[in-house]
Write an enzyme that holds these catalytic residues in place. Structure first.
Site, PDB file in Angstrom:
ATOM      1  N   ASP A 229      24.595   7.515 -16.811  1.00 46.36           N
ATOM      2  CA  ASP A 229      25.719   7.832 -17.692  1.00 46.36           C
ATOM      3  C   ASP A 229      26.790   6.772 -17.438  1.00 46.36           C
ATOM      4  O   ASP A 229      26.768   6.069 -16.410  1.00 46.36           O
ATOM      5  CB  ASP A 229      26.255   9.251 -17.445  1.00 46.36           C
ATOM      6  CG  ASP A 229      27.113   9.745 -18.613  1.00 46.36           C
ATOM      7  OD1 ASP A 229      27.520   8.909 -19.470  1.00 46.36           O
ATOM      8  OD2 ASP A 229      27.383  10.952 -18.697  1.00 46.36           O
TER       9      ASP A 229
HETATM   10  C1  BGC Z   1      29.251  10.768 -21.679  1.00 45.91           C
HETATM   11  C2  BGC Z   1      27.922  10.490 -22.345  1.00 45.91           C
HETATM   12  C3  BGC Z   1      28.086   9.383 -23.350  1.00 45.91           C
HETATM   13  C4  BGC Z   1      28.662   8.150 -22.645  1.00 45.91           C
HETATM   14  C5  BGC Z   1      28.887   6.971 -23.580  1.00 45.91           C
HETATM   15  C6  BGC Z   1      29.884   9.519 -21.120  1.00 45.91           C
HETATM   16  O1  BGC Z   1      31.168   9.758 -20.664  1.00 45.91           O
HETATM   17  O2  BGC Z   1      29.068  11.707 -20.643  1.00 45.91           O
HETATM   18  O3  BGC Z   1      27.426  11.651 -22.954  1.00 45.91           O
HETATM   19  O4  BGC Z   1      26.872   9.107 -23.959  1.00 45.91           O
HETATM   20  O5  BGC Z   1      29.919   8.488 -22.082  1.00 45.91           O
HETATM   21  O6  BGC Z   1      29.949   7.227 -24.437  1.00 45.91           O
END
Ligand code: BGC
Length: 762
Positions: free
Chosen positions: A232
């Site tokens: 993530d």
């Molecule tokens: C979120 C993800 C997301 C990623 C990119 C993260 O903070 O938890 O779900 O895909 O950011 O935006």
């Protein structure tokens, strides 16, 4: 292709491979044209494409190119319609393909264990079987029709937003396997996603992206996953450990994050070049597969129609004492009738191609009833009441405003804005035929439920919500959704209400999540899991085993066409091992004309009866009961074995009435878990600004600077009532401080100095 990839890697230096395993920026992999590797683009999902314009970073969360905003996953889950989910995913995939996006970051399939999780609207269900099946169809729909890859997230045990970057999910192995991994397992095995995203949280003390048992042993070896594991955004804490665990791609890029450390660990032998190469090979395979994408323009009007269909088929008619479908005159009440709440806040936010509000779709008179923030006053209520008296059916639009449902933040309570409840009560007080259209992505308390005639739950219905609502209210469409999570009467009734939301997430309810708890505890929910009414009626008959399937006949006995979700639950025999009374083991949605019937066959396997016991799936022997609607059928699987285990006897798990206490949890875990809050002297680059602020003036100052920088970067006010600003603050100040060097661009030496100063604070 494999040979080309092999040749590319053979020609790469180890330091190039280290770089390949880290993004170029927020949304791209690094290109190596001399080695035949292009840069590929990924964008957020899950209910639409959040493709940011070139040059934007992921801080400007709401800045993205127009895309179809489909209903959020918490809403489409209520359709229980695998075909529909697959079509929606293909629709998103077509937009991704037209935009050159190779990987969509979704679906999210974390389990809804508590109604307050700020991201519940993005997740499918409290039930792993339903979540896993829907996620698998999402992946198949997107990947097979469009070649765009999809990415399951957030792996794993990531069911709270509070302290999301640092919290540790503490649970026993059986709970992990049966509840928190089971959905991922189905989605990986059946859907074969191109990628899986590790989560921010730790699992029993280890960050998930750095946990080789999770990433390599379970995901790859046990389940056969052969795709890319991507972190993530900002979820990598120790890059060496991430590589060792098999977390291939570190996102976002932009700062040679952890590179120095990795190179020195390679030198010292802590990390081997083979381990780096294994990750690089998987990144290279992912890049090569993505290269096959060819441009095809997307028909946006047909995606809008699909969004409407998805919204109609996901709506749940919770209650109806006859007011629906509408007869006679009607009016609309509530600000949300004019400005529909149709999506949540955070990385899933879509900039819709168009938006249909209920007021655009009919000419019923309207009274605002409340303000945009959910508050109301006597004047607004008076106008609403006066209008409500003049019509046969007043339709009140209510639910949650953006401040309530937002990535990065949990809700503080389960209530609706006070003004919305007052509005409903005032209108119902003068017209008993009141209908409530409920607009929220997760469960709310409904103290007014007995005073209204009907409730139509639309969830977060996407950009075509207005059209869908009118079609459903007037009977042009027939509601067929079923709740994908239990709606308790009040927050106190929730199994986890007494311990949810701490720094670390204590999964003390074990496997008794959602309906598994309500069944066992005898606490009666307001609306049970699987509930949903229709404008027609269905009758069930002739349940029988036919080969490996449980079969049943379902007939539409009403006078209009409609759809029914056939749900199969398996009741376990009573034994020594605490088990939920029943669990979902199959479902299918069937559209039937008036008078039509269908024979529905739901396959069952050994796994449908199994529990995780001493490191394996086993079926405890005995007679099980198969339930479909009001029908039941005894069944004794021939793979049953004697399972003896009284380690939990006398604990809450043996009789889950009331709430578990710490001593119960200690027995479940087999050790006593104590939450540890770091103090000065213990802070490191994994500590967050929030964690250090209470005892460090430097961190308090840094927090102020972050607020200024974020508000400038996003052209927004430094206003904590703005959910996007709050979310960004919580991301920057709540994640490991080392992440300030990613995108934030603060040099690592400065961050190290700040942490040293924080450690010296008294
Ligand atoms: C979120 C993800 C997301 C990623 C990119 C993260 O903070 O938890 O779900 O895909 O950011 O935006």
């Amino acid at each position: 292709m494999a040979e080309k990839k092999e040749a590319a890697l053979n020609a790469m230096s180890i330091s190039e491979m280290v770089d390949l395993c880290e993004g170029l920026d927020c949304w791209h992999t690094r290109p190596y044209p001399t080695h035949g590797l292009d840069s590929v683009m990924m964008s957020d999902g899950p209910h639409g494409l959040r493709r940011q314009p070139e040059g934007a970073d992921n801080l400007g969360i709401n800045i993205s190119l127009p895309a179809t905003c489909f209903p959020s996953s918490g809403t489409t889950a209520c359709s229980w319609d695998t075909e529909l989910i697959s079509q929606v995913a293909a629709g998103i995939g077509r937009e991704a393909r037209a935009n050159g996006v190779s990987l969509v970051l979704g679906p999210g399939l974390n389990i809804k264990r508590n109604p307050l999780c700020g991201r519940n609207f993005e997740y499918f269900s409290e039930d792993p079987f339903l979540s896993g099946k829907l996620a698998a169809e999402y992946v198949k729909g997107m990947q097979s029709e469009t070649s765009v890859g999809s990415c399951l997230k957030h792996f794993a045990a990531n069911s709270q937003e509070y302290c999301r970057f640092s919290s540790d999910s503490i649970m026993d192995e059986r709970t992990l396997r049966e509840i928190y991994l089971a959905g991922f397992e189905i989605a990986v095995k059946e859907g074969k996603p191109r990628a899986v995203m590790s989560s921010y949280n730790k699992l029993n003390g280890v960050h998930t992206g750095e946990c080789s048992r999770l990433v390599t042993d379970i995901l790859r070896s046990e389940w056969g996953f052969d795709g890319l594991v991507v972190s993530d955004w900002g979820a990598t804490f120790d890059r060496t450990e991430a590589i060792k665990a098999g977390c291939d791609l570190i996102m976002p890029g932009g700062s040679h994050y952890g590179r120095k450390r990795v190179l020195s660990d390679l030198k010292s032998g802590k990390l081997t070049s083979g381990e780096v190469r294994a990750c690089a090979e998987r990144v290279a395979s992912f890049v090569s597969k993505s290269k096959e994408l060819s441009f095809v323009p997307c028909d946006m009007q047909s995606n809008h129609e699909l969004a409407r269909k998805a919204s109609e088929e996901s709506a749940v008619l919770m209650k109806n004492e006859g007011a629906l479908p509408l007869k006679g005159s009607a009016c609309l009440i509530g600000h949300m009738a004019k400005e529909l709440r149709y999506q949540g806040v955070g990385s899933s936010h879509i900039n819709p191609t168009k938006l249909s509000n209920p007021t655009d779709c009919c000419d019923y008179p309207i009274a605002e009833g409340c303000r945009p923030n959910g508050e109301t006053d006597d004047e607004l209520l008076k106008a609403a009441v006066e209008l409500a008296r003049t019509v046969d059916t007043p339709i009140v639009f209510a639910g949650l405003t953006d401040e309530y449902e937002c990535e990065g933040l949990d809700r503080g309570h389960m209530r609706m804005p006070d003004g919305h409840c007052r509005m409903i009560e005032a209108v119902a007080g003068v017209n008993p035929n009141t209908v409530v259209v409920l607009l929220c992505g997760s469960v709310v308390e409904m103290p007014w439920i007995d005073r209204v005639n009907a409730v139509l739950y639309m969830g977060l219905s996407g950009q075509a919500g207005g059209e869908a609502i009118l079609n459903l209210l007037t009977g042009k469409a027939n509601p067929s959704g079923k709740l994908a999570e239990t709606w308790p009467r009040c927050y106190d009734d929730v199994a986890t209400s007494e311990f949810y939301g701490g720094k670390d997430a204590l999964y003390a309810e074990g496997v008794f999540v959602g309906y598994r708890y309500y069944d066992a505890s005898g606490v009666k929910p307001l609306f049970p899991f699987g509930h949903g009414l229709s404008y027609t009626q269905f009758e069930y008959s002739d349940i029988a085993m036919e080969g490996d399937c449980v079969s049943v006949t379902v007939k539409n006995v009403g006078d209009r066409a409609g759809a029914e979700v056939v749900q199969l639950y398996i009741e376990a025999p009573k034994g020594d091992i605490p088990r939920p009374c029943r669990s979902l083991a199959g479902f299918a949605k069937r559209y039937l004309k008036a008078g039509e019937s269908a024979r529905v066959r739901l396959p069952i396997t050994k796994r449908s009866f199994a529990i995780w016991h001493e490191g394996a799936w086993v079926v405890p022997e005995g007679e099980y009961i198969l339930h479909i609607a009001g029908l039941s059928l005894p069944y004794t699987p021939d793979c049953g074995v004697a399972v003896r285990d009284d380690s939990l006897s006398g604990t809450w798990y043996a009789n889950p009435v009331g709430k578990p206490v710490p001593q119960d949890f200690e027995r479940l875990l087999g050790y006593k878990y104590e939450v540890h809050e770091k103090v000065p002297g213990e802070f490191d680059l994994d500590s967050s600004v929030y964690e250090m602020m209470p005892c460090s003036g430097v961190m308090r100052l840094l927090h102020k600077v972050i607020a200024i920088v974020l508000s400038r970067a996003n052209h927004c006010k430094r206003d904590m009532s703005d959910p996007t600003f709050r979310m960004m603050m919580s991301s920057a100040s709540g994640s490991a401080i080392r992440n300030l060097c990613i995108c934030g661009g603060v040099p690592e030496s400065v961050i190290e100095l700040l942490v040293r100063l924080a450690n010296k604070s008294k």
